[in-house]
Design a protein around this motif. Sequence first.
Motif, short mmCIF file in Angstrom:
data_model
loop_
_atom_site.label_atom_id
_atom_site.label_comp_id
_atom_site.label_asym_id
_atom_site.label_seq_id
_atom_site.Cartn_x
_atom_site.Cartn_y
_atom_site.Cartn_z
N ASN A 207 0.85 -1.19 0.00
CA ASN A 207 0.00 0.00 0.00
C ASN A 207 0.89 1.24 0.00
OD1 ASN A 207 -1.84 2.06 0.55
ND2 ASN A 207 -3.05 0.79 1.95
N SER B 170 2.30 7.61 6.02
CA SER B 170 2.94 7.30 7.30
C SER B 170 4.27 8.01 7.47
CB SER B 170 3.15 5.79 7.43
OG SER B 170 4.18 5.38 6.55
N LEU C 38 6.97 1.71 11.52
CA LEU C 38 5.59 2.19 11.31
C LEU C 38 5.34 2.37 9.81
CD1 LEU C 38 2.90 3.46 12.24
CD2 LEU C 38 4.11 5.57 12.66
N SER C 39 6.31 2.98 9.13
CA SER C 39 6.18 3.18 7.68
C SER C 39 6.23 1.86 6.92
CB SER C 39 7.28 4.11 7.18
OG SER C 39 7.11 5.39 7.72
N MET C 40 7.15 0.97 7.34
CA MET C 40 7.27 -0.32 6.65
C MET C 40 6.00 -1.15 6.81
SD MET C 40 10.11 -0.49 5.07
CE MET C 40 9.97 1.25 4.75
N PHE D 283 9.72 4.28 14.37
CA PHE D 283 9.02 5.10 13.36
C PHE D 283 9.29 4.58 11.95
CE2 PHE D 283 7.43 7.79 16.51
CZ PHE D 283 8.41 7.86 17.49
N PHE D 284 10.49 4.03 11.73
CA PHE D 284 10.78 3.42 10.43
C PHE D 284 9.87 2.22 10.21
CE2 PHE D 284 13.29 2.54 6.79
CZ PHE D 284 13.45 1.17 6.72
N MET E 24 6.45 9.27 10.78
CA MET E 24 7.84 8.87 11.00
C MET E 24 8.68 10.11 11.34
SD MET E 24 10.23 6.56 8.53
CE MET E 24 11.54 7.43 7.76
N SER F 2 3.00 -0.01 7.33
CA SER F 2 1.96 0.62 6.50
C SER F 2 2.14 0.21 5.04
CB SER F 2 2.04 2.14 6.62
OG SER F 2 1.83 2.54 7.94
N LEU F 3 3.41 0.18 4.60
CA LEU F 3 3.70 -0.23 3.22
C LEU F 3 3.21 -1.64 2.95
CD1 LEU F 3 5.24 0.38 0.51
CD2 LEU F 3 7.25 -0.63 1.57
#
Lengths: 52, 366
Positions: free
Chosen positions: A4, A11, B111-113, B108-109, A15, B115-116
């Motif tokens: 996604n 996001s 969190l993005s991964m 936080f990294f 971050m 979400s990806l």
Amino acid sequence: MGINIGAFIASLKYMIEGWAGIFIVMGIIIVCIQGLNRFAEKLEEKEAKKAE
Amino acid sequence: MTQIFGNFADLTVQMVVMWAIGAIMIYLAIKKEMEPTLLLPMGFGCILCNMPNSGMVHTLEILFQAGVDNELFPLLLFIGIGAMIDFGPLLADPKLLLFGAAAQFGIFFTLSMASLLGFELRDAASIAIIGAADGPTSIFVAQTLKSNYTAAIIVAAYSYMALVPIVQPFCIKLVTTKEERMIKMEYAPGKIAKTTRILFPIVVSAIASLVAPDSAALVGFLMFGNLLRECGVLRSLSECAQNQLANLVSLLLGLTVAVRMQAESFLVPETLMILGLGLIAFMFDTFGGVFFGKVINLFSKKKINPMIGAAGISAFPMSSRVIAKMARDEDPYNFILMQAAGANVAGQVASVIAGGLILAMIGPLV
């Protein structure tokens, strides 16, 4: 569930904000600790003078 | 005979797989002494909760509602943890707090991964908090955000905390040179006044509550435990918090969490992804801390050993001991344990603040 890209891009804001936010809070705490250390030193000097 | 053996008909292959997972956790706890306080009760509970029509599920569900669903157990555990921590090395050199902040990058990294990879925001944030390297924080955030994967997150958090002696040296050697690992640091222990030690937990609680109100309970309970320790007039309460309270809650927590390790909800592809993302969180925590140390060295005349950045995760005291050992392995006269310990306790504070910031940012959206 699959890859996604939209959610990933959305996001990135969290971050950056989140990591920067921790540094800001830690910075505030550092200043407070240094203030506490100075306050404690002055208090000890006062008490030492009183004792004299 | 049907009454006695009829239950076997409800046994599934997935349940047997969970027995194996429970057995592995018990083995790691006893033979390898990896986080036995949590892995042993979790492993035992996992086996019993995966028996067909197990009565254990109902009993543990009562405990779950009483202490995990309402985030009570992790908060009580934090009182004990706060009472165990000596913030002296941090108070002597407050700049170490920045290493604590840097070493939360993995949260936080990840969190993005996450979400990806398609996880919902609440689950991505809950998975990311594995990088806090702190069990109570992981449980608190996952439960507050009502994540669908609490059990997998808790198993990952505690497993990787136990694997710090393997994960961190590998990551550090990947991004540092031998010369960097051999950098010596002076240690000048300052005397910390009792007033500072007493006011520190109160001030930190106030600041965290003002900045991230959702973290007030997390930070507050941790700092309350520390205040019990430092005030000097409540020795019996401090000892109770460090021993009886911490042990009792840990015992109940491990067993209780196992109720979410039932095969149908645990053995899903997402569990493997969460284990992978948890590892990424820990690795990037280490990278974040080390790179921060390297950046400091670009601008500072007095060089610091970048490995202490890796000690900025919350896995206390294991991470600081691992870093100190790595330094001595490179040079037997290189002693950086106190600096690493300072960064390590800074990581404890930073990880709790990170949990609060995650709740402040993501909480209103879910």
